[in-house]
Motif scaffolding. Structure first.
Motif, PDB file in Angstrom:
ATOM      1  N   UNK A 157     -10.643   6.330  16.258  1.00 63.37           N
ATOM      2  CA  UNK A 157     -10.492   7.694  15.743  1.00 63.37           C
ATOM      3  C   UNK A 157      -9.023   8.107  15.690  1.00 63.37           C
ATOM      4  N   UNK A 158      -8.272   7.825  16.748  1.00 63.70           N
ATOM      5  CA  UNK A 158      -6.863   8.226  16.801  1.00 63.70           C
ATOM      6  C   UNK A 158      -6.059   7.540  15.703  1.00 63.70           C
ATOM      7  N   UNK A 159      -6.300   6.253  15.493  1.00 67.00           N
ATOM      8  CA  UNK A 159      -5.570   5.539  14.450  1.00 67.00           C
ATOM      9  C   UNK A 159      -5.948   6.075  13.075  1.00 67.00           C
ATOM     10  N   UNK A 160      -7.213   6.412  12.893  1.00 69.99           N
ATOM     11  CA  UNK A 160      -7.664   7.014  11.633  1.00 69.99           C
ATOM     12  C   UNK A 160      -6.981   8.346  11.376  1.00 69.99           C
ATOM     13  N   UNK A 161      -6.824   9.155  12.417  1.00 65.12           N
ATOM     14  CA  UNK A 161      -6.126  10.438  12.283  1.00 65.12           C
ATOM     15  C   UNK A 161      -4.677  10.198  11.856  1.00 65.12           C
ATOM     16  N   UNK A 162      -4.018   9.240  12.483  1.00 67.87           N
ATOM     17  CA  UNK A 162      -2.627   8.903  12.153  1.00 67.87           C
ATOM     18  C   UNK A 162      -2.506   8.484  10.684  1.00 67.87           C
ATOM     19  N   UNK A 163      -3.345   7.556  10.257  1.00 64.98           N
ATOM     20  CA  UNK A 163      -3.284   7.075   8.883  1.00 64.98           C
ATOM     21  C   UNK A 163      -3.639   8.161   7.874  1.00 64.98           C
ATOM     22  N   UNK A 164      -4.635   8.967   8.186  1.00 68.15           N
ATOM     23  CA  UNK A 164      -5.043  10.034   7.278  1.00 68.15           C
ATOM     24  C   UNK A 164      -3.936  11.066   7.117  1.00 68.15           C
ATOM     25  N   UNK A 165      -3.320  11.472   8.226  1.00 65.30           N
ATOM     26  CA  UNK A 165      -2.223  12.437   8.147  1.00 65.30           C
ATOM     27  C   UNK A 165      -1.066  11.876   7.336  1.00 65.30           C
ATOM     28  N   UNK A 166      -0.698  10.627   7.603  1.00 70.30           N
ATOM     29  CA  UNK A 166       0.410  10.004   6.875  1.00 70.30           C
ATOM     30  C   UNK A 166       0.093   9.902   5.381  1.00 70.30           C
ATOM     31  N   UNK A 167      -1.117   9.494   5.051  1.00 75.12           N
ATOM     32  CA  UNK A 167      -1.499   9.350   3.639  1.00 75.12           C
ATOM     33  C   UNK A 167      -1.502  10.707   2.930  1.00 75.12           C
ATOM     34  N   UNK A 168      -2.007  11.732   3.596  1.00 75.05           N
ATOM     35  CA  UNK A 168      -2.039  13.063   2.975  1.00 75.05           C
ATOM     36  C   UNK A 168      -0.639  13.630   2.784  1.00 75.05           C
ATOM     37  N   UNK A 169       0.221  13.455   3.792  1.00 77.14           N
ATOM     38  CA  UNK A 169       1.597  13.933   3.660  1.00 77.14           C
ATOM     39  C   UNK A 169       2.332  13.155   2.571  1.00 77.14           C
ATOM     40  N   UNK A 170       2.100  11.859   2.508  1.00 76.76           N
ATOM     41  CA  UNK A 170       2.726  11.041   1.458  1.00 76.76           C
ATOM     42  C   UNK A 170       2.286  11.512   0.078  1.00 76.76           C
ATOM     43  N   UNK A 171       0.980  11.762  -0.090  1.00 79.74           N
ATOM     44  CA  UNK A 171       0.480  12.257  -1.379  1.00 79.74           C
ATOM     45  C   UNK A 171       1.084  13.606  -1.716  1.00 79.74           C
ATOM     46  N   UNK A 172       1.098  14.509  -0.740  1.00 77.44           N
ATOM     47  CA  UNK A 172       1.596  15.863  -0.950  1.00 77.44           C
ATOM     48  C   UNK A 172       3.090  15.864  -1.264  1.00 77.44           C
ATOM     49  N   UNK A 173       3.881  15.253  -0.389  1.00 78.98           N
ATOM     50  CA  UNK A 173       5.329  15.284  -0.551  1.00 78.98           C
ATOM     51  C   UNK A 173       5.804  14.297  -1.618  1.00 78.98           C
ATOM     52  N   UNK A 174       5.143  13.148  -1.722  1.00 79.69           N
ATOM     53  CA  UNK A 174       5.521  12.169  -2.735  1.00 79.69           C
ATOM     54  C   UNK A 174       5.255  12.674  -4.140  1.00 79.69           C
ATOM     55  N   UNK A 175       4.123  13.342  -4.337  1.00 78.18           N
ATOM     56  CA  UNK A 175       3.807  13.902  -5.656  1.00 78.18           C
ATOM     57  C   UNK A 175       4.807  14.989  -6.029  1.00 78.18           C
ATOM     58  N   UNK A 176       5.164  15.822  -5.073  1.00 74.30           N
ATOM     59  CA  UNK A 176       6.147  16.876  -5.344  1.00 74.30           C
ATOM     60  C   UNK A 176       7.495  16.260  -5.712  1.00 74.30           C
ATOM     61  N   UNK A 177       7.892  15.187  -4.998  1.00 72.34           N
ATOM     62  CA  UNK A 177       9.172  14.539  -5.287  1.00 72.34           C
ATOM     63  C   UNK A 177       9.182  13.978  -6.708  1.00 72.34           C
ATOM     64  N   UNK A 178       8.106  13.300  -7.059  1.00 72.86           N
ATOM     65  CA  UNK A 178       8.051  12.707  -8.392  1.00 72.86           C
ATOM     66  C   UNK A 178       8.040  13.782  -9.471  1.00 72.86           C
ATOM     67  N   UNK A 179       7.282  14.830  -9.242  1.00 74.02           N
ATOM     68  CA  UNK A 179       7.188  15.931 -10.206  1.00 74.02           C
ATOM     69  C   UNK A 179       8.522  16.664 -10.348  1.00 74.02           C
ATOM     70  N   UNK A 180       9.177  16.955  -9.240  1.00 76.09           N
ATOM     71  CA  UNK A 180      10.384  17.779  -9.257  1.00 76.09           C
ATOM     72  C   UNK A 180      11.662  16.983  -9.502  1.00 76.09           C
ATOM     73  N   UNK A 181      11.696  15.716  -9.071  1.00 77.09           N
ATOM     74  CA  UNK A 181      12.931  14.938  -9.158  1.00 77.09           C
ATOM     75  C   UNK A 181      12.841  13.729 -10.075  1.00 77.09           C
TER      76      UNK A 181
END
Length: 164
Positions: free
Chosen positions: A21-45
């Motif tokens: 469960x803990x590793x799943x939480x880590x991976x899920x948080x990282x994947x969601x932040x990557x999608x959120x911040x990575x998409x914004x970076x690509x869109x804006x920059x």
């Protein structure tokens, strides 16, 4: 039972295991932040997060970095690093040249345009990090998270076989 004394013998036990469960939480948080911040970076920059990471590494190494170093540092296969750097060369963000000391090695350096794009993307990225990380975690949680993830990253780097 494994050598560590851990026994998971059913799907229900796998789902209930706190390590899983803990590793799943880590991976899920990282994947969601990557999608959120990575998409914004690509869109804006106009650059991907992977390109941003390569530009950061090159800005910190004025003498350049080898393709092998970029592959290892960015956790890409050598083919993945080559394709990424090809796109960055085509966009004018980096230069790739043969090493003066060993013609078998390719060295990548950041261009003036790459430096401009990095600064622009970093400013926008920092705003996203403030909003989605720094304002979400307390200073103590942030410090502990960064220290823990840094330690895990170094451990994984030492434990990983070379990418190829």
């Amino acid at each position: 039972m494994t050598a560590a004394g851990i026994s998971i013998e059913s799907a229900a036990e796998a789902v209930a295991d706190e390590r899983v469960q803990a590793f799943g939480v880590l991976l899920t948080a990282a994947a969601r932040l990557e999608r959120l911040l990575g998409a914004a970076m690509e869109r804006e920059s106009g650059i991907s997060h992977a390109m941003f990471e390569v530009l950061l590494r090159l800005a910190a190494a004025p003498e350049g970095a080898t393709m092998g170093d970029l592959s290892r540092d960015a956790v890409l296969t050598s083919g993945g690093a080559t394709r990424l750097v090809d796109r960055m060369v085509d966009a004018g963000l980096v230069l790739r040249e043969r090493s003066r000391t060993d013609r078998r090695i390719q060295v990548v350096t950041i261009t003036a345009l790459g430096e401009e794009k990095l600064a622009e993307a970093a400013q926008r990225h920092a705003r996203g990090i403030d909003e989605h990380v720094f304002r979400v975690l307390s200073p103590e949680q942030l410090t502990a998270t960064i220290e823990g993830l840094d330690r895990l990253g170094h451990h994984a780097q030492e434990a990983l076989p070379p990418l190829g």
